[in-house]
Design an enzyme around this catalytic site. Structure first.
Site, mmCIF file in Angstrom:
data_model
loop_
_atom_site.group_PDB
_atom_site.id
_atom_site.type_symbol
_atom_site.label_atom_id
_atom_site.label_comp_id
_atom_site.label_asym_id
_atom_site.label_seq_id
_atom_site.Cartn_x
_atom_site.Cartn_y
_atom_site.Cartn_z
ATOM 1 N N THR A 17 103.565 28.617 27.952
ATOM 2 C CA THR A 17 103.186 29.043 26.861
ATOM 3 C C THR A 17 102.451 30.440 26.564
ATOM 4 O O THR A 17 102.119 31.023 25.523
ATOM 5 C CB THR A 17 102.697 28.191 25.727
ATOM 6 N N GLU A 20 102.330 35.831 29.791
ATOM 7 C CA GLU A 20 103.003 36.038 30.911
ATOM 8 C C GLU A 20 103.816 34.813 31.570
ATOM 9 O O GLU A 20 104.892 35.188 31.949
ATOM 10 C CB GLU A 20 101.941 36.546 32.187
ATOM 11 N N LYS A 43 100.088 21.098 23.969
ATOM 12 C CA LYS A 43 101.282 21.548 23.325
ATOM 13 C C LYS A 43 102.542 20.878 23.350
ATOM 14 O O LYS A 43 103.687 21.443 23.345
ATOM 15 C CB LYS A 43 101.573 22.994 23.774
ATOM 16 N N ILE A 96 101.583 31.387 41.351
ATOM 17 C CA ILE A 96 101.709 32.865 41.251
ATOM 18 C C ILE A 96 100.270 33.344 41.176
ATOM 19 O O ILE A 96 99.867 34.349 41.474
ATOM 20 C CB ILE A 96 102.587 33.304 40.126
ATOM 21 N N GLU A 98 96.498 34.555 40.618
ATOM 22 C CA GLU A 98 95.638 35.443 41.598
ATOM 23 C C GLU A 98 94.187 35.202 41.124
ATOM 24 O O GLU A 98 94.033 35.059 40.038
ATOM 25 C CB GLU A 98 96.173 36.929 41.450
ATOM 26 N N GLU A 210 99.848 41.843 57.481
ATOM 27 C CA GLU A 210 98.778 42.710 57.009
ATOM 28 C C GLU A 210 97.502 42.476 57.966
ATOM 29 O O GLU A 210 97.537 41.311 58.304
ATOM 30 C CB GLU A 210 98.628 42.884 55.820
ATOM 31 N N HIS A 248 93.550 42.426 48.753
ATOM 32 C CA HIS A 248 94.003 40.658 48.884
ATOM 33 C C HIS A 248 92.547 40.144 49.840
ATOM 34 O O HIS A 248 92.020 40.980 50.518
ATOM 35 C CB HIS A 248 94.648 40.499 50.032
#
Lengths: 295, 379
Positions: A17, A20, A43, A96, A98, A210, A248
């Protein structure tokens, strides 16, 4: 075939909800992902464009048979949400979010390793896309098509860049997996390489790493011993200065450990070709694909 | 976030780790008053976030008031490897019988905290470990189980700690672990960890790195940020919520996503250029964030050209274009810009830029092409 997410995916979104959360959930559903439910404590009983919302993961799993979770809640609630999904019996959790505190990630990781039936991908990752089947996360799916190249990456946008270069060279993808750039990712390169190795549709694997840590070096050893499919690698951060965190949390060079050069050498020593730019990665992939066809 | 020595000691003290008593001071008067309060002999220690303070003359013992004043005068304002001393820590001198080493690090490979102990403290521990690996003993802790008494005993006996010190040292390690977990540190290091003549243990130095992502849970720790030591441009970026690292070159860089920005730095280097900064505008950046980012990049006078490398996923290229147009309106940059826009809403973004017809802005369709162009323009 594809790995991890496919036509059997039944997705439940934690944080559905939120602004994003709603946007990307609907985006994923529009792509064709089977989104069965969402969780937002307090909710329960509401719905998001027809997707039922529950107060707990347990309810969502009981009522909708969800088998995959996407975590889209703010960092302070994310660890709890991941642990709740595991407790409710979800087998694939894609986080997801961050900016989760490192000690939270540590506890979550060590708890989840006690459970052989669950896999965590992320956090701080763009998610997983299996073109033509399902998209869970924020990967811009329109840039990718179905094909035989598996991609695994520590970085979101770099994945898009490499995917785009591959697409321009004529390649499609079996699955694209972002494992995230945090210090304690739920899944490593090795975990995903093993999945691609076992996936009959994947013929070639691209791995984008990386600076920082030793995940690429460990992957290099694993590839030599266990992966029969060709792997092309890319490492970002050749020019990164030591001691500085490059965006990162995991991308920091400590002394001589974790440099791009060390990673490149480890990969090449184990038979993995390394492209110096995303463009070169696609060129190498094209060369290998050409030799596969003629073989 | 790295703490100064005395901030680390105060953090240790909150968790019951024994530390010598002391007081911070930013002026000579404050330092002398603190020394009088603590008594003599005492130690004047420069507070900078860099190793090798002792060798640089940043740590001195004062046997009386006059020496406390002399040492404070000499150390305050001193430059140690590019770090100016703005603060000293005045500490009661300790009667040292032995110097040990202890640390707890967040071990990313093992995904567990790693506790290390050595009886050869007081010097460069990496050198000690290299010469004799058995001199540094290590133990991983399951974070869900925590640090147990048997862990402490095992470490102490393996390291060859004197038997009469095993118990107080074990208690210190347990408290150190408690501080590591509760304060959400990435590193706590004590070198030297001293054994005093009366067989007590104490942390004579403290090195603490906290997890920036956890600071929302620790407002008191967040307030410890050493703003005085921060680079002006880096501070500006942090206050605007941008992920930024200053570098030595002349090509200003803006991209979205840490991996892509790192890759952009590399590709610019391959094209023969050198980046002036790492700047990740982040996911979903709005126009305003882009404008602010341009402001930060151009605050570095070395920048002779700027590269925008955007591959929009969650970030929308039209927002990036709007931000750039706004920045040109406000800042009126005098250096050339090269812009590469791909991904979400790229067609709209490119059209906005074309219509705005900004002076000295060049668009390129590939990352490699954009890198070559910006290097050519940067000179």
């Amino acid at each position: 075939m594809a790995i991890l997410v496919n036509n059997d995916t039944k997705l439940c979104v934690s944080g559905i909800t939120g602004r994003e959360g709603t946007f990307h959930t609907l985006n994923n559903r529009n792509y064709g992902t089977n989104v069965v439910s969402g969780v937002t404590p307090g909710k329960g009983g509401q719905d998001v464009e027809g997707i039922p919302v529950f107060n707990t993961f347990h309810d969502a799993v009981d009522k909708t048979g969800a088998n995959t979770a996407m975590i889209f809640v703010p960092p302070r609630f994310a660890a709890d949400s991941i642990l709740e999904a595991e407790d409710a019996g979800i087998s694939l959790i894609i986080a997801i979010t961050e900016g989760i505190p490192a000690h939270d990630e540590l506890r979550v990781y060590n708890q989840l390793t006690r459970n052989p039936n669950v896999r965590l991908v992320g956090p701080n990752c763009p998610g997983i896309l299996s073109p033509g089947k399902a998209n869970v996360g924020i990967i811009p799916a329109s840039f990718f098509s179905e094909g035989n190249v598996g991609v695994v990456s520590r970085s979101g946008t770099l994945t898009y860049q490499i995917g785009n270069e591959l697409a321009q060279a004529g390649f499609g993808n079996s699955s694209i997996v972002g494992i995230g750039g945090d210090p304690v990712p739920g899944s490593s390169f090795i975990d995903i390489l093993a999945e691609f190795e076992a996936d009959p549709e994947t013929e070639l694997i691209v791995m984008a790493g990386e600076i920082g840590g030793s995940a690429e070096e460990e992957a290099a050893e694993f590839i030599k011993a266990n992966v029969t499919k060709p792997v092309v690698a890319y490492i970002a951060g050749f020019t990164a200065p030591p001691g500085k965190t490059m965006g990162h949390a995991g991308a920091i060079v400590s002394g001589s450990a974790g440099t791009a050069k060390a990673k490149q050498e480890a990969l090449e020593a184990n038979g993995v070709r390394v492209g110096r730019t995303p463009t070169e990665v696609a060129q190498i992939a094209a060369e290998i694909a050409g030799s596969l066809k003629t073989a | 976030m790295d703490l100064l020595e005395y901030q680390g000691k105060q953090l240790f003290a909150r968790h019951g780790v024994p530390v010598p008593s002391g007081s911070p001071a930013t002026t000579v008067e404050e330092a002398v008053a603190a020394a009088d309060e603590i008594g003599y002999p005492c130690v004047v220690k420069a507070q900078v976030q860099i190793g090798g303070r002792g060798k640089a003359g940043g740590i001195k013992v004062a046997k009386d008031r006059q020496e406390a004043e002399e040492h404070s005068k000499a150390i305050l304002g001193m430059d140690i490897k590019g770090h100016t001393v703005h603060e000293v820590w005045i500490e009661a001198a300790s009667d040292i019988a032995a110097e040990y080493y202890a640390s707890i690090v967040f071990d990313r490979s093992a995904k567990r905290p790693l506790v290390m102990l050595s009886t050869q403290g007081g010097m460069d521990i990496e050198e000690v470990a290299e010469k004799d690996p058995t001199a540094l003993v290590r133990l991983h802790v399951d974070p869900l189980l925590g640090f147990q008494d048997f862990h402490a005993r095992r470490l102490a006996f393996e390291a060859g700690v004197d038997a009469d010190v095993v118990r107080p040292l074990g208690a210190l390690l347990a408290k150190l672990y408690d501080a590591f977990v509760k304060e959400e540190a990435m590193l706590v290091e004590v070198n030297p960890l001293i054994v005093t003549a009366d067989r007590q243990v104490a942390a004579l130095d403290a090195k603490v790195t906290l997890d920036d992502n956890s600071l929302f849970r620790h407002p008191d720790n967040a307030a410890l940020r050493n703003v005085a030591a921060e680079d002006e441009q880096e501070r500006m970026a942090r206050e605007r919520g941008l992920t930024f690292v200053k570098l030595d070159g002349n090509v200003g860089i803006l991209g979205n996503g840490a991996g892509l920005v790192m890759s952009t730095l590399d590709v610019v280097a391959q094209a023969g250029g050198s980046a002036a900064n790492f700047l990740d505008a982040g996911g979903g950046s709005k126009a305003e964030a882009i404008t602010q980012a341009v402001e930060v990049i151009l605050s570095n006078p070395n920048v002779t050209a700027v590269l925008f490398n955007i591959f929009g996923g969650i970030t929308r290229c039209d927002e990036v274009a709007r931000g750039l147009i706004e920045a040109f309106d406000q800042i009126k940059p005098s250096v050339p810009f090269v812009v590469r826009l791909d991904g979400t809403n790229d067609v709209e973004g490119r059209k906005l830029l074309a219509d705005a017809n900004l002076p000295n802005v060049h668009t390129e369709s590939t990352m490699l092409g954009a890198a070559k162009k910006v290097v050519e323009l940067a000179g």
